[in-house]
Scaffold this motif. Structure first.
Motif, mmCIF file in Angstrom:
data_model
loop_
_atom_site.group_PDB
_atom_site.id
_atom_site.type_symbol
_atom_site.label_atom_id
_atom_site.label_comp_id
_atom_site.label_asym_id
_atom_site.label_seq_id
_atom_site.Cartn_x
_atom_site.Cartn_y
_atom_site.Cartn_z
ATOM 1 N N GLY A 156 0.754 -1.200 -0.026
ATOM 2 C CA GLY A 156 -0.085 -0.118 -0.005
ATOM 3 C C GLY A 156 0.880 1.133 -0.071
ATOM 4 N N GLN A 157 2.068 1.057 -0.043
ATOM 5 C CA GLN A 157 3.048 2.420 0.021
ATOM 6 C C GLN A 157 2.921 3.060 -1.060
ATOM 7 O OE1 GLN A 157 7.065 1.634 1.717
ATOM 8 N NE2 GLN A 157 7.839 3.090 0.532
ATOM 9 N N ARG A 158 3.033 4.333 -1.318
ATOM 10 C CA ARG A 158 3.105 5.101 -2.399
ATOM 11 C C ARG A 158 4.566 5.005 -3.069
ATOM 12 N NH1 ARG A 158 0.579 9.434 -4.972
ATOM 13 N NH2 ARG A 158 1.901 10.978 -5.853
ATOM 14 N N GLY A 180 2.358 5.373 -8.027
ATOM 15 C CA GLY A 180 1.616 4.083 -7.742
ATOM 16 C C GLY A 180 1.748 3.783 -6.376
ATOM 17 N N THR A 181 1.525 2.596 -6.140
ATOM 18 C CA THR A 181 1.443 1.872 -4.706
ATOM 19 C C THR A 181 2.150 0.562 -4.888
ATOM 20 O OG1 THR A 181 -0.605 0.888 -5.200
ATOM 21 C CG2 THR A 181 -0.352 3.062 -3.957
ATOM 22 N N VAL A 182 2.595 0.108 -3.670
ATOM 23 C CA VAL A 182 3.171 -1.312 -3.701
ATOM 24 C C VAL A 182 2.006 -2.362 -3.438
ATOM 25 C CG1 VAL A 182 4.668 -2.725 -2.172
ATOM 26 C CG2 VAL A 182 5.286 -0.521 -2.762
ATOM 27 N N VAL A 183 1.970 -3.362 -4.186
ATOM 28 C CA VAL A 183 0.602 -4.150 -4.106
ATOM 29 C C VAL A 183 1.177 -5.320 -3.440
ATOM 30 C CG1 VAL A 183 -0.748 -6.005 -5.230
ATOM 31 C CG2 VAL A 183 -0.308 -3.617 -6.199
ATOM 32 N N ALA A 184 2.444 -5.908 -3.472
ATOM 33 C CA ALA A 184 2.824 -7.088 -2.673
ATOM 34 C C ALA A 184 4.432 -6.961 -2.633
ATOM 35 C CB ALA A 184 2.472 -8.423 -3.342
ATOM 36 N N ILE A 185 4.869 -7.582 -1.455
ATOM 37 C CA ILE A 185 6.277 -7.679 -1.198
ATOM 38 C C ILE A 185 6.417 -9.196 -0.757
ATOM 39 C CG2 ILE A 185 8.050 -7.131 0.487
ATOM 40 C CD1 ILE A 185 7.063 -4.843 -0.887
ATOM 41 N N SER A 186 7.380 -9.779 -1.587
ATOM 42 C CA SER A 186 7.796 -11.037 -1.478
ATOM 43 C C SER A 186 8.731 -11.372 -0.292
ATOM 44 C CB SER A 186 8.691 -11.744 -2.624
ATOM 45 O OG SER A 186 8.673 -12.891 -2.343
ATOM 46 N N HIS A 187 8.305 -12.641 0.622
ATOM 47 C CA HIS A 187 9.278 -12.776 1.727
ATOM 48 C C HIS A 187 9.821 -14.136 1.343
ATOM 49 C CE1 HIS A 187 6.795 -9.592 3.430
ATOM 50 N NE2 HIS A 187 7.839 -9.651 4.202
ATOM 51 N N GLN A 188 9.984 -14.752 0.139
ATOM 52 C CA GLN A 188 10.608 -15.735 -0.341
ATOM 53 C C GLN A 188 11.527 -15.635 -1.582
ATOM 54 O OE1 GLN A 188 10.284 -19.360 0.731
ATOM 55 N NE2 GLN A 188 9.005 -18.313 2.626
ATOM 56 N N GLY A 238 15.046 1.346 -15.050
ATOM 57 C CA GLY A 238 14.938 2.396 -14.263
ATOM 58 C C GLY A 238 14.516 2.342 -12.855
ATOM 59 N N GLY A 239 14.559 3.311 -12.352
ATOM 60 C CA GLY A 239 14.296 3.429 -10.580
ATOM 61 C C GLY A 239 13.044 3.488 -10.207
ATOM 62 N N LEU A 240 12.730 2.478 -9.086
ATOM 63 C CA LEU A 240 11.739 2.677 -7.885
ATOM 64 C C LEU A 240 12.156 3.504 -6.779
ATOM 65 C CD1 LEU A 240 8.686 1.613 -7.391
ATOM 66 C CD2 LEU A 240 9.980 -0.421 -6.309
ATOM 67 N N PHE A 241 11.564 4.722 -6.856
ATOM 68 C CA PHE A 241 11.725 5.445 -5.466
ATOM 69 C C PHE A 241 10.543 5.634 -4.826
ATOM 70 C CE2 PHE A 241 14.090 7.111 -9.261
ATOM 71 C CZ PHE A 241 15.287 7.433 -8.841
ATOM 72 N N ASN A 242 11.060 5.955 -3.388
ATOM 73 C CA ASN A 242 9.996 6.183 -2.435
ATOM 74 C C ASN A 242 9.462 7.677 -2.458
ATOM 75 O OD1 ASN A 242 11.847 7.324 -0.789
ATOM 76 N ND2 ASN A 242 12.133 5.544 0.605
ATOM 77 N N ASP A 243 8.618 8.022 -1.365
ATOM 78 C CA ASP A 243 8.393 9.481 -1.478
ATOM 79 C C ASP A 243 9.341 10.506 -0.977
ATOM 80 O OD1 ASP A 243 7.965 8.809 1.313
ATOM 81 O OD2 ASP A 243 5.808 9.072 1.022
ATOM 82 N N THR A 244 10.496 10.071 -0.189
ATOM 83 C CA THR A 244 11.529 10.954 0.078
ATOM 84 C C THR A 244 12.636 10.983 -0.718
ATOM 85 O OG1 THR A 244 12.573 8.851 1.375
ATOM 86 C CG2 THR A 244 10.787 10.536 2.353
#
Length: 448
Positions: free
Chosen positions: A137-139, A155-163, A185-191
């Motif tokens: 859910g993170q932007r 956009g938003t993060v839909v899923a994070i793998s732990h495997q 290309g890059g995936l950036f967070n809001d900072t």
């Protein structure tokens, strides 16, 4: 009437893999929200364009020592060099020819690579973030080049793998468009921290129908709209093997058993290869773990559409809407399926709601225009096609539908004009089958 059209070019170059899975949206459109100028700034001065003999990709500047800069990108962008140099275009439009020896591929089949180049100019280095802090859910923001122009989408993060995942892809994105050329290309967070490298576009199939409620090949399109990324922590754990000295981030903690997020990501991987039935099976496993994972119902609906399970797809979109009544793409896709099922009134109602929730998606108006024409209101349908074309002038399908509507209203002259516009767009876009189909329709109307 004399019609002169130049034959289409049959050779089409594709720079990155193309996957089928996500919500529909014209690829020229921005996703739901628009980034602020300050958000764009952390990408415009540190993302570069990479050109090889086979196409275009992107990369991010992550290191600067002396006159040596290091770029991180996706391995598939730079693997097919065949002893020919690649070209880096930096944010100041300077171009650097890079020898293949300056490219290093990541171990363990991770889809990562580094490229080094020499320059006495001053370029901004991205701040490497901790992808372990990424949450569902993170932007986020994706950045990369498309046709020599930097594209930037939120956009938003839909899923994070732990495997452990194939090729390292462990972050699934929603509504963040990754177009061909943006791979690497890059995936950036809001900072502004770099938390991942984009590598795979996840697409959508927009399904519509012809007059008897049968899915129309002309409307069965796959367009990139979201994607998968490799977490930066995956890179920092192997950076030293690529001769990059960078502070390693903690590895993603592994769960004792697969989570719903893990099954979600493997389902997308399987859909990439067209293995929709096994993708659906993985979505089912994910839902057994987390029945409220709304995105799964939506994505499983897409997979079921691709297997022509229209009733199953409709049920999935209905469940997604029940969990989140503010999901415009779910209404859009359910409306499209209802067009196929000849439920024209139900389809129109869905498109009406989708247009209220997000009035800037051209596919909504194309779908509603079809439903309106089937409800014997082609005049209103024409207004929807006009709106779709205003939002996305490159949508050849919208011209095709508008042409059909004018034909139904007995205005063959304007119908032909629209078919010609559609044919020209198909030709420019390298869509040979659609181009020749449209030319045949023009000939039929002219002869008739």
């Amino acid at each position: 009437m004399r019609i002169q059209l130049v034959p289409a070019v049959c050779s089409i170059g594709i720079a990155i893999p193309f996957i089928q899975i996500a919500p529909s949206q014209a690829q020229q459109q921005s996703p739901v929200t628009t980034p602020t100028l300050s958000s764009k700034e952390f990408a415009t001065d540190r993302v570069v364009s990479i050109e090889t003999r086979t196409g275009q990709g992107s990369g991010v500047i992550i290191k600067h020592v002396g006159n040596t800069y290091t770029i991180l990108t996706a391995a598939h962008v730079v693997t097919d060099l065949r002893n020919s140099p690649l070209t880096i275009t930096t944010p100041d439009r300077q171009q650097y020819s890079i020898d293949p020896s300056a490219v290093k591929l990541a171990p363990n089949s991770f889809d990562l690579a580094t490229v080094t180049f020499q320059s006495d100019r001053n370029y901004t280095v991205a701040t490497v973030g901790d992808s372990q802090t990424v949450a569902r859910g993170q932007r986020i923001f994706v950045a990369g080049f498309r046709a020599n122009s930097l594209q930037f989408y939120p956009g938003t993060v839909v899923a994070i793998s732990h495997q452990p995942q194939a090729y390292g892809y462990g972050i699934a994105l929603g509504t963040a468009t990754i177009l061909p050329g943006m791979s690497g290309g890059g995936l950036f967070n809001d900072t502004g921290s770099l938390i991942g490298i984009n590598g795979r576009s996840v697409g959508t199939t927009t399904v519509s129908a012809n007059r008897v409620g049968v899915a129309s090949p002309l409307e069965n399109r796959v367009k990139p709209v979201s994607g998968l990324a490799i977490p930066m922590n995956t890179f920092t754990q192997i950076a030293s093997q690529l001769n990059v000295e960078i502070e390693p981030k903690p590895p993603q903690p592994l769960s004792s058993s697969p989570t719903a997020d893990d099954f979600f990501i493997t389902a997308q991987e399987k859909s990439q290869t067209g293995d929709y039935q096994n993708a659906i099976a993985d979505y089912n496993r994910a839902l057994e773990i987390d029945p409220q994972f709304k995105e799964i119902y939506f994505r499983r609906g897409i997979a079921r559409s691709l297997t022509k399970d229209w009733q199953g797809a409709e049920a999935d979109y209905t469940r997604a809407i029940a969990i989140d009544p503010q999901h415009p793409q779910a209404y859009l896709h359910r409306g499209s399926v209802r067009n196929v099922l000849s439920n024209w009134q139900g389809a129109k109602s869905d498109f009406d709601i989708a247009a209220i929730l997000n009035p800037n998606i051209s596919a909504i108006y194309v779908g509603r225009g079809l439903a309106l024409c089937e409800l014997r209101n082609c005049q209103s349908g024409l207004k929807d096609y006009d709106r779709a074309i205003a939002l996305n002038p490159a949508d050849a399908d919208a011209y095709t539908r508008r042409a059909f509507a004018y034909h139904q209203l007995g205005n063959n002259r304007v119908a032909v004009e629209n078919y010609i516009a559609a044919a020209e767009l198909y030709q420019k876009q390298g869509k040979d089958v659609e181009y020749f189909e449209t030319v045949e329709k023009i000939k039929q109307l002219v002869r008739g």
